[in-house]
Motif scaffolding. Structure first.
Motif, short mmCIF file in Angstrom:
data_model
loop_
_atom_site.label_atom_id
_atom_site.label_comp_id
_atom_site.label_asym_id
_atom_site.label_seq_id
_atom_site.Cartn_x
_atom_site.Cartn_y
_atom_site.Cartn_z
N GLY A 41 0.84 -1.20 0.00
CA GLY A 41 0.00 0.00 0.00
C GLY A 41 0.87 1.24 0.00
O GLY A 41 1.77 1.36 -0.84
N ASP A 42 0.67 2.13 0.95
CA ASP A 42 1.48 3.35 1.03
C ASP A 42 2.66 3.19 2.00
O ASP A 42 3.27 4.17 2.41
CB ASP A 42 0.62 4.55 1.42
N HIS A 43 2.98 1.94 2.37
CA HIS A 43 4.11 1.63 3.25
C HIS A 43 5.05 0.64 2.55
O HIS A 43 4.72 0.11 1.50
CB HIS A 43 3.61 0.99 4.56
#
Length: 75
Positions: A41-43
């Motif tokens: 995801g955004d990690h």
């Protein structure tokens, strides 16, 4: 530079022959080899292959709970 950027400036550390960073006077430390980052995801997720575990049984552990540090007391 913000407070979060400098919060470890006063921490003494050593670098092991393997390149691992070890906090001086720690109760326990681990040496591990990181994997390539995996996008999640955004990690990013980084898995660690544990190489060794060491401890100093004469030192009391440090507890981090509810955003605060505390010592551990024996009853």
């Amino acid at each position: 530079m913000g407070e979060a950027d400098s919060r470890f400036d006063d921490i003494d550390y050593s670098v092991a022959d393997s390149g691992a960073v070890v906090v001086d006077e720690a109760a326990a430390w681990f040496e591990a080899t990181p994997s390539e980052p995996i996008q999640a995801g955004d990690h990013f997720l980084v898995l660690l292959a544990l190489q060794s575990i060491s401890s100093d049984t004469d030192r009391a552990p440090l507890l981090f709970f509810r955003s605060k540090f505390a010592g551990v007391r024996h009853a």
